[in-house]
Design a protein around this motif. Sequence first.
Motif, PDB file in Angstrom:
ATOM      1  N   LYS A 242      51.013 -21.552  22.838  1.00  0.00           N
ATOM      2  CA  LYS A 242      51.663 -23.404  22.423  1.00  0.00           C
ATOM      3  C   LYS A 242      52.307 -22.680  20.992  1.00  0.00           C
ATOM      4  CE  LYS A 242      48.049 -24.617  19.918  1.00  0.00           C
ATOM      5  NZ  LYS A 242      46.992 -25.338  18.718  1.00  0.00           N
ATOM      6  N   PHE A 243      53.154 -24.505  21.087  1.00  0.00           N
ATOM      7  CA  PHE A 243      54.500 -23.843  20.069  1.00  0.00           C
ATOM      8  C   PHE A 243      54.052 -24.302  18.474  1.00  0.00           C
ATOM      9  CE2 PHE A 243      56.635 -25.031  24.221  1.00  0.00           C
ATOM     10  CZ  PHE A 243      57.501 -24.727  24.702  1.00  0.00           C
ATOM     11  N   TYR A 244      53.101 -25.195  18.730  1.00  0.00           N
ATOM     12  CA  TYR A 244      52.415 -25.293  17.567  1.00  0.00           C
ATOM     13  C   TYR A 244      51.106 -24.641  17.040  1.00  0.00           C
ATOM     14  CZ  TYR A 244      56.030 -29.010  17.661  1.00  0.00           C
ATOM     15  OH  TYR A 244      57.605 -29.476  17.985  1.00  0.00           O
ATOM     16  N   GLY A 245      50.768 -23.821  16.212  1.00  0.00           N
ATOM     17  CA  GLY A 245      49.372 -23.386  15.487  1.00  0.00           C
ATOM     18  C   GLY A 245      48.624 -22.593  17.050  1.00  0.00           C
ATOM     19  N   GLN A 246      50.168 -21.281  17.351  1.00  0.00           N
ATOM     20  CA  GLN A 246      50.351 -20.390  18.107  1.00  0.00           C
ATOM     21  C   GLN A 246      49.162 -19.324  18.285  1.00  0.00           C
ATOM     22  OE1 GLN A 246      52.831 -16.444  19.925  1.00  0.00           O
ATOM     23  NE2 GLN A 246      53.778 -18.848  20.366  1.00  0.00           N
ATOM     24  N   THR A 247      48.224 -19.107  18.400  1.00  0.00           N
ATOM     25  CA  THR A 247      47.095 -18.154  18.140  1.00  0.00           C
ATOM     26  C   THR A 247      47.830 -16.493  17.835  1.00  0.00           C
ATOM     27  OG1 THR A 247      44.723 -19.439  19.015  1.00  0.00           O
ATOM     28  CG2 THR A 247      45.163 -16.968  18.717  1.00  0.00           C
ATOM     29  N   ASP A 248      47.798 -15.735  17.286  1.00  0.00           N
ATOM     30  CA  ASP A 248      47.866 -14.713  16.992  1.00  0.00           C
ATOM     31  C   ASP A 248      47.163 -13.865  17.312  1.00  0.00           C
ATOM     32  OD1 ASP A 248      50.305 -14.895  15.542  1.00  0.00           O
ATOM     33  OD2 ASP A 248      48.995 -15.020  13.278  1.00  0.00           O
ATOM     34  N   TYR A 249      48.319 -12.588  18.491  1.00  0.00           N
ATOM     35  CA  TYR A 249      47.314 -11.650  19.025  1.00  0.00           C
ATOM     36  C   TYR A 249      47.801 -10.263  18.952  1.00  0.00           C
ATOM     37  CZ  TYR A 249      44.007  -8.685  22.691  1.00  0.00           C
ATOM     38  OH  TYR A 249      43.771  -8.249  23.621  1.00  0.00           O
ATOM     39  N   PRO A 250      47.818  -9.296  18.976  1.00  0.00           N
ATOM     40  CA  PRO A 250      48.750  -8.069  18.984  1.00  0.00           C
ATOM     41  C   PRO A 250      49.558  -7.434  19.991  1.00  0.00           C
ATOM     42  CG  PRO A 250      46.783  -6.983  18.774  1.00  0.00           C
ATOM     43  CD  PRO A 250      46.624  -8.852  18.560  1.00  0.00           C
ATOM     44  N   GLN A 251      50.847  -6.640  20.067  1.00  0.00           N
ATOM     45  CA  GLN A 251      50.802  -6.232  21.125  1.00  0.00           C
ATOM     46  C   GLN A 251      50.513  -4.840  21.741  1.00  0.00           C
ATOM     47  OE1 GLN A 251      53.801  -7.513  23.107  1.00  0.00           O
ATOM     48  NE2 GLN A 251      53.781  -9.045  21.862  1.00  0.00           N
ATOM     49  N   ILE A 252      49.687  -5.091  22.369  1.00  0.00           N
ATOM     50  CA  ILE A 252      49.002  -3.732  23.260  1.00  0.00           C
ATOM     51  C   ILE A 252      49.135  -2.978  24.601  1.00  0.00           C
ATOM     52  CG2 ILE A 252      46.582  -2.854  23.511  1.00  0.00           C
ATOM     53  CD1 ILE A 252      45.712  -5.072  22.118  1.00  0.00           C
ATOM     54  N   ASP A 253      50.185  -1.717  24.473  1.00  0.00           N
ATOM     55  CA  ASP A 253      49.980  -1.200  25.899  1.00  0.00           C
ATOM     56  C   ASP A 253      49.309  -0.906  26.539  1.00  0.00           C
ATOM     57  OD1 ASP A 253      52.113  -0.155  27.350  1.00  0.00           O
ATOM     58  OD2 ASP A 253      52.361   1.660  26.172  1.00  0.00           O
ATOM     59  N   ALA A 254      48.486  -1.465  26.783  1.00  0.00           N
ATOM     60  CA  ALA A 254      47.194  -1.475  27.651  1.00  0.00           C
ATOM     61  C   ALA A 254      46.503  -2.820  28.413  1.00  0.00           C
ATOM     62  CB  ALA A 254      45.716  -0.836  26.874  1.00  0.00           C
ATOM     63  N   PRO A 255      46.151  -2.603  29.494  1.00  0.00           N
ATOM     64  CA  PRO A 255      45.863  -3.886  30.638  1.00  0.00           C
ATOM     65  C   PRO A 255      45.017  -5.081  29.797  1.00  0.00           C
ATOM     66  CG  PRO A 255      45.039  -1.338  31.886  1.00  0.00           C
ATOM     67  CD  PRO A 255      45.994  -1.424  30.463  1.00  0.00           C
ATOM     68  N   ARG A 256      45.383  -5.353  29.969  1.00  0.00           N
ATOM     69  CA  ARG A 256      44.136  -7.249  29.869  1.00  0.00           C
ATOM     70  C   ARG A 256      42.693  -6.880  30.745  1.00  0.00           C
ATOM     71  NH1 ARG A 256      45.091 -12.244  27.479  1.00  0.00           N
ATOM     72  NH2 ARG A 256      43.394 -12.727  28.279  1.00  0.00           N
ATOM     73  N   TRP A 257      42.084  -6.929  30.385  1.00  0.00           N
ATOM     74  CA  TRP A 257      40.811  -6.883  31.315  1.00  0.00           C
ATOM     75  C   TRP A 257      40.374  -8.245  32.033  1.00  0.00           C
ATOM     76  CZ3 TRP A 257      35.358  -9.082  30.240  1.00  0.00           C
ATOM     77  CH2 TRP A 257      33.923  -8.553  30.627  1.00  0.00           C
TER      78      TRP A 257
END
Length: 243
Positions: free
Chosen positions: A52-67
């Motif tokens: 999102k451009f407004y109120g984007q949900t934060d999420y860390p950069q993770i060097d592993a595959p998404r489940w």
Amino acid sequence: TTAERYEDAIKIYKKLFELDPLPDDYALYACLMIKLGDFEEGWKYYEYRFSKFYGQTDYPQIDAPRWEGQDLSEKTLLVQYEQGFGDSIQFFRYLKLLVPIAKKIIFRVQDELVDLFKVNTDKIEIVGKSVSVEDLSFDYHTPLLSILRVLKSNICDIPFSEGYIKADECRVEEYRKKYFDNDCLKIGITWAGMYAGNRKRNVPLKNFYKLTQLSNEKRCVKIYSFQKELDARALEKLPANVE
């Protein structure tokens, strides 16, 4: 009617998607569909919360595959909290569904909630956000709320409706003796959510002042604030006749 307004909103969103939609539009549409109980549609589009451009949900950069549903029988899954305390508490129930299918589950959560979750599970490793992702060992990761999409959860199979979180009994007794050992009618209040959330849902503290006037010769009333963060400072400016 309200139902007709919802149907109108869906039609408008569908038309918007044919034009030039923003990620925000998809995220708002997702919230509407979740509200209406269409989890399949809602949780699918709710993934746009991260772009999102407004109120984007934060999420860390993770060097592993998404489940995305991969076999976890010999794997470790990191579940990363997102958004506020309420989301972590509400959706913690879904982690318990993953325990039987994974070798190990790690839940990285707000530091303030670590003790609460540790009391409620001995099968999930609970770590605080102060623990760096780089210091954890895991094979896959997933945002907490994305579990519902992967599990294809629907409104009819929400787990643990009988309850899934309990308080630390020692702390319950400690707080009872310190704050609640009286015969008054006890009312707990909070008036504002986290600053990153929707500020329009907040209520001015002064709107609760009348509750303090409910006491009479038959029953006393005690008001307890459960407000956290900066909004709790409003308690420092209470009128003299409010306590």
